[in-house]
Design a protein around this motif. Sequence first.
Motif, PDB file in Angstrom:
ATOM      1  N   GLU A 179       0.823  -1.207   0.000  1.00  0.00           N
ATOM      2  CA  GLU A 179       0.000   0.000   0.000  1.00  0.00           C
ATOM      3  C   GLU A 179       0.858   1.257   0.000  1.00  0.00           C
ATOM      4  O   GLU A 179       0.614   2.190  -0.772  1.00  0.00           O
ATOM      5  N   VAL A 180       1.878   1.281   0.867  1.00  0.00           N
ATOM      6  CA  VAL A 180       2.757   2.453   0.919  1.00  0.00           C
ATOM      7  C   VAL A 180       3.552   2.573  -0.379  1.00  0.00           C
ATOM      8  O   VAL A 180       3.715   3.677  -0.927  1.00  0.00           O
ATOM      9  N   THR A 181       4.045   1.455  -0.885  1.00  0.00           N
ATOM     10  CA  THR A 181       4.812   1.473  -2.131  1.00  0.00           C
ATOM     11  C   THR A 181       3.978   2.028  -3.281  1.00  0.00           C
ATOM     12  O   THR A 181       4.468   2.838  -4.088  1.00  0.00           O
ATOM     13  N   GLN A 182       2.734   1.608  -3.368  1.00  0.00           N
ATOM     14  CA  GLN A 182       1.864   2.084  -4.444  1.00  0.00           C
ATOM     15  C   GLN A 182       1.596   3.580  -4.331  1.00  0.00           C
ATOM     16  O   GLN A 182       1.476   4.279  -5.338  1.00  0.00           O
ATOM     17  N   ILE A 183       1.517   4.084  -3.105  1.00  0.00           N
ATOM     18  CA  ILE A 183       1.351   5.532  -2.919  1.00  0.00           C
ATOM     19  C   ILE A 183       2.554   6.271  -3.486  1.00  0.00           C
ATOM     20  O   ILE A 183       2.415   7.245  -4.238  1.00  0.00           O
ATOM     21  N   PHE A 184       3.762   5.804  -3.153  1.00  0.00           N
ATOM     22  CA  PHE A 184       4.966   6.460  -3.646  1.00  0.00           C
ATOM     23  C   PHE A 184       5.100   6.326  -5.162  1.00  0.00           C
ATOM     24  O   PHE A 184       5.593   7.240  -5.836  1.00  0.00           O
ATOM     25  N   LYS A 185       4.647   5.206  -5.729  1.00  0.00           N
ATOM     26  CA  LYS A 185       4.678   5.068  -7.183  1.00  0.00           C
ATOM     27  C   LYS A 185       3.708   6.043  -7.840  1.00  0.00           C
ATOM     28  O   LYS A 185       4.026   6.662  -8.864  1.00  0.00           O
ATOM     29  N   SER A 186       2.543   6.222  -7.219  1.00  0.00           N
ATOM     30  CA  SER A 186       1.558   7.149  -7.798  1.00  0.00           C
ATOM     31  C   SER A 186       2.045   8.595  -7.740  1.00  0.00           C
ATOM     32  O   SER A 186       1.633   9.432  -8.556  1.00  0.00           O
TER      33      SER A 186
END
Length: 330
Positions: free
Chosen positions: A313-320
């Motif tokens: 979840e955190v990784t996807q936020i940073f990717k977005s």
Amino acid sequence: MDELEKGPRDPCCTVNFDTRVRWPSLSIARRVKVEYRQCTNGGLEIGHGFQGREDATPWRSRKKGDGMLHTPDTDSFISIKHVSKSFGPVQALSDIGLDIKSGEFVSIVGPSGCGKSTLLMLLSGLMKRTGGDIRVGGQMVDSPRSDIGIVFQRDVLMEWRSALRNVLLQAEVRGMPMGPAAARARELLKMVSLDAFENAYPHQLSGGMRQRVSICRALLHKPPLLVMDEPFGALDALTRDQMQLDLLRICRETHTTVLFITHSISEAIFLSDRVVVMSPRPGRIERIIDIDLPRPRRLSIRESREFATYSDEVTQIFKSLGVLREGDDE
């Protein structure tokens, strides 16, 4: 007289430093001249002047009971409302809002330059905010707080003092009674498995052991709030794991509220009750994630499906946000 029994006896004892180090409770991020005056009236006076200035700022004086942190009756121990910070034309933080309960462990994770450390400085009263309100224990933060604990990435130990004497530096600056302070220092060193090294000097200690001493020093005066700015960032992986376990045990035993800054997604999830994810500059809170993992935490929990879900979840936020980019994202 035992050296530990010695303390300020003059009406006003002044200690002067001209140094680059960060003080355990009152930290300046750059070279600073600091004076501490412990007076018999119970007041602790602090003055400082930044590099390039020979004059010190006017003394800020606190008597016993003034500006001390007390856990409020409400759920919110730390209240940050619409806080912003600008450095000239550069906006570091924008509209930050965060409430932290007493005894909670909250981590802030974000890219370099997003204002994580700036927020810590604002919360500690070591830097003036541009806008918004910050309250700790129900009191507005508008000047340096002398009753919290601060731990930075560097341990900032004094090489000519033993581990015990480094911890007791906090007591000397504050004018605490040395007998109880020494007992408390030894209790803390034992808590982090350093009781056999109380007479060792910093050069005789490993990096992890030195940082444990730094944490003990920050906790000596039993602060209700501990703020930590990437304290394990310079440690090797195995030592970092052990330090995380030690910190969780200390927090469990002392019930201290912790605000922890890190670049590590895994570290933030493993330690925290909540993880605050920040955007690139100007730093904003992108999301606050509740970490519903059982305590006490074990290293094996990092292999669980739940842990992987939080990490993703955190990784996807940073990717977005463009903070993380994989080759096929180009």
